[in-house]
Design a protein around this motif. Structure first.
Motif, PDB file in Angstrom:
ATOM      1  N   PRO A  93       0.833  -1.214   0.000  1.00  0.00           N
ATOM      2  CA  PRO A  93       0.000   0.000   0.000  1.00  0.00           C
ATOM      3  C   PRO A  93       0.863   1.258   0.000  1.00  0.00           C
ATOM      4  O   PRO A  93       1.894   1.313   0.663  1.00  0.00           O
ATOM      5  CB  PRO A  93      -0.803  -0.115   1.291  1.00  0.00           C
ATOM      6  N   TYR A  94       0.428   2.261  -0.761  1.00  0.00           N
ATOM      7  CA  TYR A  94       1.181   3.511  -0.855  1.00  0.00           C
ATOM      8  C   TYR A  94       0.437   4.699  -0.275  1.00  0.00           C
ATOM      9  O   TYR A  94       1.018   5.525   0.403  1.00  0.00           O
ATOM     10  CB  TYR A  94       1.547   3.799  -2.317  1.00  0.00           C
ATOM     11  N   THR A  95      -0.855   4.797  -0.544  1.00  0.00           N
ATOM     12  CA  THR A  95      -1.605   5.963  -0.097  1.00  0.00           C
ATOM     13  C   THR A  95      -2.192   5.703   1.294  1.00  0.00           C
ATOM     14  O   THR A  95      -2.246   4.571   1.767  1.00  0.00           O
ATOM     15  CB  THR A  95      -2.753   6.284  -1.068  1.00  0.00           C
ATOM     16  N   GLN A  96      -2.657   6.777   1.915  1.00  0.00           N
ATOM     17  CA  GLN A  96      -3.263   6.651   3.238  1.00  0.00           C
ATOM     18  C   GLN A  96      -4.492   5.753   3.190  1.00  0.00           C
ATOM     19  O   GLN A  96      -4.699   4.921   4.065  1.00  0.00           O
ATOM     20  CB  GLN A  96      -3.636   8.020   3.777  1.00  0.00           C
ATOM     21  N   GLY A  97      -5.301   5.897   2.160  1.00  0.00           N
ATOM     22  CA  GLY A  97      -6.486   5.062   2.019  1.00  0.00           C
ATOM     23  C   GLY A  97      -6.146   3.599   1.872  1.00  0.00           C
ATOM     24  O   GLY A  97      -6.817   2.729   2.451  1.00  0.00           O
ATOM     25  N   GLU A  98      -5.114   3.309   1.087  1.00  0.00           N
ATOM     26  CA  GLU A  98      -4.686   1.916   0.932  1.00  0.00           C
ATOM     27  C   GLU A  98      -4.201   1.345   2.258  1.00  0.00           C
ATOM     28  O   GLU A  98      -4.475   0.198   2.585  1.00  0.00           O
ATOM     29  CB  GLU A  98      -3.582   1.810  -0.112  1.00  0.00           C
ATOM     30  N   TRP A  99      -3.481   2.151   3.028  1.00  0.00           N
ATOM     31  CA  TRP A  99      -3.002   1.693   4.329  1.00  0.00           C
ATOM     32  C   TRP A  99      -4.155   1.409   5.283  1.00  0.00           C
ATOM     33  O   TRP A  99      -4.117   0.435   6.044  1.00  0.00           O
ATOM     34  CB  TRP A  99      -2.041   2.708   4.959  1.00  0.00           C
ATOM     35  N   LEU A 100      -5.185   2.254   5.258  1.00  0.00           N
ATOM     36  CA  LEU A 100      -6.345   2.023   6.118  1.00  0.00           C
ATOM     37  C   LEU A 100      -7.034   0.715   5.754  1.00  0.00           C
ATOM     38  O   LEU A 100      -7.341  -0.112   6.621  1.00  0.00           O
ATOM     39  CB  LEU A 100      -7.326   3.193   6.016  1.00  0.00           C
ATOM     40  N   ALA A 101      -7.276   0.515   4.465  1.00  0.00           N
ATOM     41  CA  ALA A 101      -7.928  -0.710   4.000  1.00  0.00           C
ATOM     42  C   ALA A 101      -7.051  -1.929   4.280  1.00  0.00           C
ATOM     43  O   ALA A 101      -7.538  -2.974   4.728  1.00  0.00           O
ATOM     44  CB  ALA A 101      -8.245  -0.596   2.513  1.00  0.00           C
ATOM     45  N   ILE A 152      -5.794  -7.092  10.132  1.00  0.00           N
ATOM     46  CA  ILE A 152      -6.439  -7.464  11.395  1.00  0.00           C
ATOM     47  C   ILE A 152      -7.386  -8.639  11.164  1.00  0.00           C
ATOM     48  O   ILE A 152      -7.468  -9.558  11.996  1.00  0.00           O
ATOM     49  CB  ILE A 152      -7.162  -6.251  12.006  1.00  0.00           C
ATOM     50  N   THR A 153      -8.076  -8.636  10.040  1.00  0.00           N
ATOM     51  CA  THR A 153      -8.966  -9.749   9.704  1.00  0.00           C
ATOM     52  C   THR A 153      -8.171 -11.044   9.568  1.00  0.00           C
ATOM     53  O   THR A 153      -8.595 -12.094  10.055  1.00  0.00           O
ATOM     54  CB  THR A 153      -9.737  -9.439   8.404  1.00  0.00           C
ATOM     55  N   VAL A 154      -7.006 -10.987   8.925  1.00  0.00           N
ATOM     56  CA  VAL A 154      -6.146 -12.165   8.800  1.00  0.00           C
ATOM     57  C   VAL A 154      -5.673 -12.618  10.180  1.00  0.00           C
ATOM     58  O   VAL A 154      -5.649 -13.825  10.473  1.00  0.00           O
ATOM     59  CB  VAL A 154      -4.951 -11.880   7.867  1.00  0.00           C
ATOM     60  N   LEU A 155      -5.327 -11.673  11.035  1.00  0.00           N
ATOM     61  CA  LEU A 155      -4.902 -12.017  12.394  1.00  0.00           C
ATOM     62  C   LEU A 155      -6.016 -12.748  13.139  1.00  0.00           C
ATOM     63  O   LEU A 155      -5.772 -13.777  13.782  1.00  0.00           O
ATOM     64  CB  LEU A 155      -4.486 -10.762  13.160  1.00  0.00           C
ATOM     65  N   CYS A 201      -7.643  -9.625  -0.013  1.00  0.00           N
ATOM     66  CA  CYS A 201      -7.444  -8.172  -0.021  1.00  0.00           C
ATOM     67  C   CYS A 201      -5.960  -7.805   0.002  1.00  0.00           C
ATOM     68  O   CYS A 201      -5.517  -6.937  -0.744  1.00  0.00           O
ATOM     69  CB  CYS A 201      -8.157  -7.529   1.172  1.00  0.00           C
ATOM     70  N   ILE A 202      -5.209  -8.463   0.856  1.00  0.00           N
ATOM     71  CA  ILE A 202      -3.788  -8.141   0.986  1.00  0.00           C
ATOM     72  C   ILE A 202      -3.014  -8.525  -0.274  1.00  0.00           C
ATOM     73  O   ILE A 202      -2.183  -7.762  -0.762  1.00  0.00           O
ATOM     74  CB  ILE A 202      -3.194  -8.832   2.231  1.00  0.00           C
ATOM     75  N   LEU A 203      -3.286  -9.709  -0.819  1.00  0.00           N
ATOM     76  CA  LEU A 203      -2.505 -10.200  -1.953  1.00  0.00           C
ATOM     77  C   LEU A 203      -2.911  -9.585  -3.284  1.00  0.00           C
ATOM     78  O   LEU A 203      -2.084  -9.482  -4.187  1.00  0.00           O
ATOM     79  CB  LEU A 203      -2.600 -11.721  -2.030  1.00  0.00           C
ATOM     80  N   LEU A 204      -4.167  -9.170  -3.425  1.00  0.00           N
ATOM     81  CA  LEU A 204      -4.627  -8.632  -4.705  1.00  0.00           C
ATOM     82  C   LEU A 204      -4.840  -7.122  -4.694  1.00  0.00           C
ATOM     83  O   LEU A 204      -4.773  -6.480  -5.739  1.00  0.00           O
ATOM     84  CB  LEU A 204      -5.902  -9.350  -5.144  1.00  0.00           C
ATOM     85  N   ALA A 205      -5.139  -6.555  -3.524  1.00  0.00           N
ATOM     86  CA  ALA A 205      -5.260  -5.101  -3.328  1.00  0.00           C
ATOM     87  C   ALA A 205      -6.173  -4.431  -4.356  1.00  0.00           C
ATOM     88  O   ALA A 205      -5.822  -3.415  -4.945  1.00  0.00           O
ATOM     89  CB  ALA A 205      -3.879  -4.454  -3.321  1.00  0.00           C
ATOM     90  N   GLN A 206      -7.342  -4.995  -4.554  1.00  0.00           N
ATOM     91  CA  GLN A 206      -8.310  -4.428  -5.496  1.00  0.00           C
ATOM     92  C   GLN A 206      -9.405  -3.702  -4.714  1.00  0.00           C
ATOM     93  O   GLN A 206      -9.891  -4.209  -3.707  1.00  0.00           O
ATOM     94  CB  GLN A 206      -8.939  -5.532  -6.342  1.00  0.00           C
ATOM     95  N   PRO A 207      -9.823  -2.532  -5.179  1.00  0.00           N
ATOM     96  CA  PRO A 207     -10.869  -1.789  -4.460  1.00  0.00           C
ATOM     97  C   PRO A 207     -12.158  -2.575  -4.244  1.00  0.00           C
ATOM     98  O   PRO A 207     -12.788  -2.455  -3.185  1.00  0.00           O
ATOM     99  CB  PRO A 207     -11.107  -0.569  -5.354  1.00  0.00           C
ATOM    100  N   LEU A 208     -12.558  -3.399  -5.215  1.00  0.00           N
ATOM    101  CA  LEU A 208     -13.786  -4.172  -5.030  1.00  0.00           C
ATOM    102  C   LEU A 208     -13.641  -5.244  -3.949  1.00  0.00           C
ATOM    103  O   LEU A 208     -14.615  -5.572  -3.263  1.00  0.00           O
ATOM    104  CB  LEU A 208     -14.247  -4.796  -6.340  1.00  0.00           C
ATOM    105  N   LEU A 209     -12.444  -5.756  -3.780  1.00  0.00           N
ATOM    106  CA  LEU A 209     -12.227  -6.697  -2.683  1.00  0.00           C
ATOM    107  C   LEU A 209     -12.306  -5.985  -1.344  1.00  0.00           C
ATOM    108  O   LEU A 209     -12.867  -6.515  -0.378  1.00  0.00           O
ATOM    109  CB  LEU A 209     -10.872  -7.396  -2.840  1.00  0.00           C
ATOM    110  N   TYR A 210     -11.744  -4.784  -1.280  1.00  0.00           N
ATOM    111  CA  TYR A 210     -11.854  -4.001  -0.047  1.00  0.00           C
ATOM    112  C   TYR A 210     -13.310  -3.615   0.222  1.00  0.00           C
ATOM    113  O   TYR A 210     -13.740  -3.556   1.376  1.00  0.00           O
ATOM    114  CB  TYR A 210     -10.970  -2.759  -0.101  1.00  0.00           C
ATOM    115  N   PRO A 220     -11.850  -0.122   5.167  1.00  0.00           N
ATOM    116  CA  PRO A 220     -11.833  -0.475   3.743  1.00  0.00           C
ATOM    117  C   PRO A 220     -12.935   0.218   2.941  1.00  0.00           C
ATOM    118  O   PRO A 220     -12.737   0.523   1.767  1.00  0.00           O
ATOM    119  CB  PRO A 220     -11.998  -1.991   3.738  1.00  0.00           C
ATOM    120  N   LEU A 221     -14.086   0.490   3.578  1.00  0.00           N
ATOM    121  CA  LEU A 221     -15.160   1.176   2.840  1.00  0.00           C
ATOM    122  C   LEU A 221     -14.753   2.603   2.489  1.00  0.00           C
ATOM    123  O   LEU A 221     -15.070   3.084   1.401  1.00  0.00           O
ATOM    124  CB  LEU A 221     -16.451   1.170   3.659  1.00  0.00           C
TER     125      LEU A 221
END
Length: 131
Positions: A8-16, A22-25, A71-80, A122-123
């Motif tokens: 992730p590069y942007t703040q939004g990507e980091w939030l998502a 946390i979900t993976v944890l 979400c982590i491996l594909l980083a697509q907005p629709l997955l988030y 993520p939303l």
């Protein structure tokens, strides 16, 4: 096609991404320590039904790990968007339970807050509120 980890590069990507991590944890805990996760959720299994622990490992960890890792491996907005909607519906179910099952407890309010945050991160990114 080159396979690369989408960092992730942007703040939004980091939030998502944080919500997904946390979900993976949660998924790892329910997979490798199901009794601990059931205890944290204030659930008990019947001594003569060991399949209840398997249900925790399979159903709960399957959702958490599947959604979070995708979400982590594909980083697509629709997955988030899917991750956020899933957490939002989880929070909605808790509200329904609090209203109809006399579940207005401090524990439910704390967990509801966590679920709303995990839905909102993520939303916010997927719907374009943060970049």
């Amino acid at each position: 096609m080159e396979l690369a980890f989408p960092w992730p590069y942007t703040q939004g990507e980091w939030l998502a991404w944080s919500s997904a991590a946390i979900t993976v944890l949660f998924g790892l805990v329910t997979l490798f320590a199901p009794r601990l996760s059931l205890k944290a959720l204030r659930l008990q299994t019947a001594p003569n039904h060991p399949e209840a622990v398997a249900e925790s490992r399979a159903t709960m960890s399957g959702f958490y790990l599947g959604a979070g890792l995708c979400c982590i491996l594909l980083a697509q907005p629709l997955l988030y968007l899917t991750l956020g909607a899933s957490w939002a519906l989880t929070a909605f179910g808790r509200v329904v339970s609090m209203l109809s099952d006399r579940g207005n407890t401090a524990y439910n309010w704390i967990v509801l807050t966590i679920e709303i945050v995990l839905a909102g991160l993520p939303l916010a990114f997927a719907l374009g509120f943060v970049g």
